[in-house]
Design a protein around this motif. Structure first.
Motif, PDB file in Angstrom:
ATOM      1  N   ASP A   1      42.400  41.315  40.399  1.00  0.00           N
ATOM      2  CA  ASP A   1      42.821  42.194  41.483  1.00  0.00           C
ATOM      3  C   ASP A   1      41.721  43.228  41.752  1.00  0.00           C
ATOM      4  O   ASP A   1      41.158  43.824  40.829  1.00  0.00           O
ATOM      5  CB  ASP A   1      44.124  42.905  41.104  1.00  0.00           C
ATOM      6  CG  ASP A   1      44.647  43.753  42.258  1.00  0.00           C
ATOM      7  OD1 ASP A   1      45.229  43.188  43.196  1.00  0.00           O
ATOM      8  OD2 ASP A   1      44.446  44.986  42.213  1.00  0.00           O
ATOM      9  N   ILE A   2      41.419  43.461  43.031  1.00  0.00           N
ATOM     10  CA  ILE A   2      40.335  44.365  43.399  1.00  0.00           C
ATOM     11  C   ILE A   2      40.622  45.798  42.958  1.00  0.00           C
ATOM     12  O   ILE A   2      39.722  46.532  42.530  1.00  0.00           O
ATOM     13  CB  ILE A   2      40.082  44.303  44.925  1.00  0.00           C
ATOM     14  CG1 ILE A   2      38.836  45.139  45.276  1.00  0.00           C
ATOM     15  CG2 ILE A   2      41.304  44.770  45.671  1.00  0.00           C
ATOM     16  CD1 ILE A   2      37.564  44.649  44.680  1.00  0.00           C
ATOM     17  N   ASP A   3      41.896  46.223  43.043  1.00  0.00           N
ATOM     18  CA  ASP A   3      42.249  47.580  42.617  1.00  0.00           C
ATOM     19  C   ASP A   3      42.044  47.753  41.114  1.00  0.00           C
ATOM     20  O   ASP A   3      41.572  48.792  40.651  1.00  0.00           O
ATOM     21  CB  ASP A   3      43.706  47.888  42.981  1.00  0.00           C
ATOM     22  CG  ASP A   3      43.904  48.011  44.491  1.00  0.00           C
ATOM     23  OD1 ASP A   3      42.909  48.332  45.184  1.00  0.00           O
ATOM     24  OD2 ASP A   3      45.034  47.780  44.966  1.00  0.00           O
ATOM     25  N   ASP A   4      42.401  46.715  40.360  1.00  0.00           N
ATOM     26  CA  ASP A   4      42.191  46.773  38.915  1.00  0.00           C
ATOM     27  C   ASP A   4      40.704  46.841  38.587  1.00  0.00           C
ATOM     28  O   ASP A   4      40.285  47.568  37.683  1.00  0.00           O
ATOM     29  CB  ASP A   4      42.814  45.546  38.243  1.00  0.00           C
ATOM     30  CG  ASP A   4      44.331  45.563  38.322  1.00  0.00           C
ATOM     31  OD1 ASP A   4      44.889  46.663  38.523  1.00  0.00           O
ATOM     32  OD2 ASP A   4      44.943  44.488  38.191  1.00  0.00           O
ATOM     33  N   LEU A   5      39.905  46.072  39.312  1.00  0.00           N
ATOM     34  CA  LEU A   5      38.463  46.076  39.071  1.00  0.00           C
ATOM     35  C   LEU A   5      37.867  47.464  39.341  1.00  0.00           C
ATOM     36  O   LEU A   5      37.026  47.946  38.582  1.00  0.00           O
ATOM     37  CB  LEU A   5      37.791  45.020  39.946  1.00  0.00           C
ATOM     38  CG  LEU A   5      38.057  43.560  39.563  1.00  0.00           C
ATOM     39  CD1 LEU A   5      37.478  42.624  40.619  1.00  0.00           C
ATOM     40  CD2 LEU A   5      37.438  43.262  38.200  1.00  0.00           C
TER      41      LEU A   5
ATOM     42  N   MET B   1      52.460  47.508  39.962  1.00  0.00           N
ATOM     43  CA  MET B   1      52.935  47.324  38.591  1.00  0.00           C
ATOM     44  C   MET B   1      51.875  46.664  37.719  1.00  0.00           C
ATOM     45  O   MET B   1      51.665  47.031  36.573  1.00  0.00           O
ATOM     46  CB  MET B   1      54.203  46.454  38.610  1.00  0.00           C
ATOM     47  CG  MET B   1      54.767  46.178  37.205  1.00  0.00           C
ATOM     48  SD  MET B   1      55.294  47.726  36.387  1.00  0.00           S
ATOM     49  CE  MET B   1      56.714  48.113  37.401  1.00  0.00           C
ATOM     50  N   LYS B   2      51.203  45.679  38.310  1.00  0.00           N
ATOM     51  CA  LYS B   2      50.146  45.004  37.554  1.00  0.00           C
ATOM     52  C   LYS B   2      49.041  45.965  37.179  1.00  0.00           C
ATOM     53  O   LYS B   2      48.540  45.955  36.063  1.00  0.00           O
ATOM     54  CB  LYS B   2      49.588  43.847  38.384  1.00  0.00           C
ATOM     55  CG  LYS B   2      48.491  43.055  37.678  1.00  0.00           C
ATOM     56  CD  LYS B   2      48.018  41.935  38.560  1.00  0.00           C
ATOM     57  CE  LYS B   2      46.896  41.151  37.873  1.00  0.00           C
ATOM     58  NZ  LYS B   2      46.404  40.065  38.720  1.00  0.00           N
ATOM     59  N   ARG B   3      48.676  46.819  38.139  1.00  0.00           N
ATOM     60  CA  ARG B   3      47.613  47.795  37.858  1.00  0.00           C
ATOM     61  C   ARG B   3      48.053  48.776  36.783  1.00  0.00           C
ATOM     62  O   ARG B   3      47.294  49.137  35.888  1.00  0.00           O
ATOM     63  CB  ARG B   3      47.271  48.536  39.148  1.00  0.00           C
ATOM     64  CG  ARG B   3      46.235  49.629  38.955  1.00  0.00           C
ATOM     65  CD  ARG B   3      45.944  50.301  40.268  1.00  0.00           C
ATOM     66  NE  ARG B   3      45.001  51.385  40.091  1.00  0.00           N
ATOM     67  CZ  ARG B   3      44.578  52.180  41.060  1.00  0.00           C
ATOM     68  NH1 ARG B   3      45.031  51.989  42.287  1.00  0.00           N
ATOM     69  NH2 ARG B   3      43.732  53.138  40.824  1.00  0.00           N
ATOM     70  N   PHE B   4      49.337  49.195  36.850  1.00  0.00           N
ATOM     71  CA  PHE B   4      49.836  50.141  35.845  1.00  0.00           C
ATOM     72  C   PHE B   4      49.808  49.517  34.456  1.00  0.00           C
ATOM     73  O   PHE B   4      49.421  50.151  33.476  1.00  0.00           O
ATOM     74  CB  PHE B   4      51.254  50.555  36.214  1.00  0.00           C
ATOM     75  CG  PHE B   4      51.899  51.432  35.173  1.00  0.00           C
ATOM     76  CD1 PHE B   4      51.595  52.786  35.108  1.00  0.00           C
ATOM     77  CD2 PHE B   4      52.777  50.896  34.252  1.00  0.00           C
ATOM     78  CE1 PHE B   4      52.170  53.582  34.136  1.00  0.00           C
ATOM     79  CE2 PHE B   4      53.350  51.692  33.288  1.00  0.00           C
ATOM     80  CZ  PHE B   4      53.055  53.048  33.228  1.00  0.00           C
TER      81      PHE B   4
ATOM     82  N   ASP C   1      35.918  43.637  28.518  1.00  0.00           N
ATOM     83  CA  ASP C   1      36.676  42.385  28.391  1.00  0.00           C
ATOM     84  C   ASP C   1      37.808  42.341  29.417  1.00  0.00           C
ATOM     85  O   ASP C   1      38.060  41.306  30.039  1.00  0.00           O
ATOM     86  CB  ASP C   1      37.240  42.262  26.973  1.00  0.00           C
ATOM     87  CG  ASP C   1      36.150  42.054  25.925  1.00  0.00           C
ATOM     88  OD1 ASP C   1      35.040  41.631  26.321  1.00  0.00           O
ATOM     89  OD2 ASP C   1      36.392  42.328  24.746  1.00  0.00           O
ATOM     90  N   LEU C   2      38.501  43.466  29.588  1.00  0.00           N
ATOM     91  CA  LEU C   2      39.582  43.513  30.580  1.00  0.00           C
ATOM     92  C   LEU C   2      39.040  43.321  31.988  1.00  0.00           C
ATOM     93  O   LEU C   2      39.665  42.657  32.821  1.00  0.00           O
ATOM     94  CB  LEU C   2      40.314  44.852  30.478  1.00  0.00           C
ATOM     95  CG  LEU C   2      41.136  45.081  29.206  1.00  0.00           C
ATOM     96  CD1 LEU C   2      41.678  46.502  29.190  1.00  0.00           C
ATOM     97  CD2 LEU C   2      42.272  44.076  29.106  1.00  0.00           C
ATOM     98  N   MET C   3      37.877  43.891  32.252  1.00  0.00           N
ATOM     99  CA  MET C   3      37.274  43.765  33.579  1.00  0.00           C
ATOM    100  C   MET C   3      36.878  42.317  33.861  1.00  0.00           C
ATOM    101  O   MET C   3      37.012  41.815  34.976  1.00  0.00           O
ATOM    102  CB  MET C   3      36.051  44.679  33.680  1.00  0.00           C
ATOM    103  CG  MET C   3      35.454  44.759  35.070  1.00  0.00           C
ATOM    104  SD  MET C   3      34.133  45.982  35.161  1.00  0.00           S
ATOM    105  CE  MET C   3      33.689  45.845  36.902  1.00  0.00           C
ATOM    106  N   ALA C   4      36.402  41.621  32.813  1.00  0.00           N
ATOM    107  CA  ALA C   4      36.020  40.219  32.998  1.00  0.00           C
ATOM    108  C   ALA C   4      37.227  39.339  33.306  1.00  0.00           C
ATOM    109  O   ALA C   4      37.109  38.322  34.005  1.00  0.00           O
ATOM    110  CB  ALA C   4      35.305  39.714  31.737  1.00  0.00           C
TER     111      ALA C   4
END
Length: 283
Positions: free
Chosen positions: A165-169, A1-4, A158-161
């Protein structure tokens, strides 16, 4: 859910940036000092707008006594006016072929007239063809798309910084790579178009006096050179047009794919539904 959620935020941010830049692309940018100086002349009837982006191309055929010496003189004229030579070839005279020289000249757009006037003094002008194409719309569109894409890349960075979470990165890194590649492609198209606007392209054909009929190249090789440069100019214009149309084609392709998937799912659902059994007759 966080990734979505993170991916959804990135997508919405990119869409908003694109919409904002598209709506502002029609607005005129502030005039530079050079444009303000040239404003009086641009206000005259029939004059070209000071901020218009124009690509000038053409070719000139001149009969000279010595094509080799004339070629060297032409190089000096071009360098004098701040230009450069992109291609240069010379053919010595033989029993079956007269001496000739061909040069592809790049001259700053505000020096074209002066440079041509000096080049015409090299000999007898057989033919001249100069054309101009307004590419202001293409330039404005590319600038707007570059601004929107750069904003999208910055937002994803900015979102990447802020991501932990590794999946989000991984997802953000992939999205950044794709958008950065698109951004680099847009900048390359803009640089190419900017170079064509800043430096006019003139094909200069030099032939021994009396060896070329007025109005065109004298032999197969001269025609081949003229045709080649015309093909290159046409391909450059086609690439710019393709870059402008490509995003729309991608959107249409996605919509077509979604439509096909919906149709197939509906067809499978209809095929899997058993037909209604008829009611037996009452005795």
């Amino acid at each position: 859910m966080k990734r979505f959620a993170l991916t959804a935020v990135a997508t919405v941010a990119a869409v908003l940036l694109l919409a904002g830049c598209s709506s502002s692309s029609g607005a005129s940018s502030p005039a530079s000092p050079q444009q303000e100086k040239s404003a009086p002349g641009a206000a005259q009837d029939g004059a070209v707008s000071a901020d218009a982006q124009v690509v000038t191309t053409g070719w000139v055929s001149i009969s000279v006594k010595d094509p080799g010496k004339a070629s060297a003189s032409a190089v000096a004229v071009v360098e004098k006016h701040g230009g450069r030579i992109d291609n240069r070839s010379e053919q010595a005279g033989t029993d079956s072929q007269s001496a000739s020289a061909q040069l592809t000249i790049r001259v700053p757009e505000d020096e074209v007239t002066a440079a041509l006037d000096e080049l015409k003094k090299l000999g007898t002008v057989d033919s001249v063809s100069i054309s101009s194409t307004d590419v202001t719309a293409q330039t404005t569109d590319l600038d707007a798309r570059i601004t929107a894409m750069q904003g999208s890349v910055d937002r994803l960075l900015d979102l990447m910084a802020a991501a932990t979470d590794i999946d989000d990165l991984i997802a953000l890194e992939s999205a950044i790579s794709t958008r950065q590649a698109d951004l680099d492609s847009l900048k390359a198209q803009r640089d190419l178009l900017g170079d064509q606007v800043a430096y006019s392209t003139i094909d200069l054909q030099l032939y021994s006096a009396g060896s070329v009929p007025a109005g065109g190249p004298k032999d197969f090789w001269g025609g081949l050179v003229v045709g080649w440069h015309s093909l290159v100019a046409a391909l450059n214009g086609s690439l710019v047009a393709l870059g402008v149309a490509l995003p729309w084609l991608l959107v249409l392709a996605v919509l077509a794919a979604v439509t096909i998937v919906i149709i197939r799912v509906a067809s499978r659902h209809s095929a899997s539904t058993p037909p209604a059994q008829p009611t037996p007759p009452t005795p």
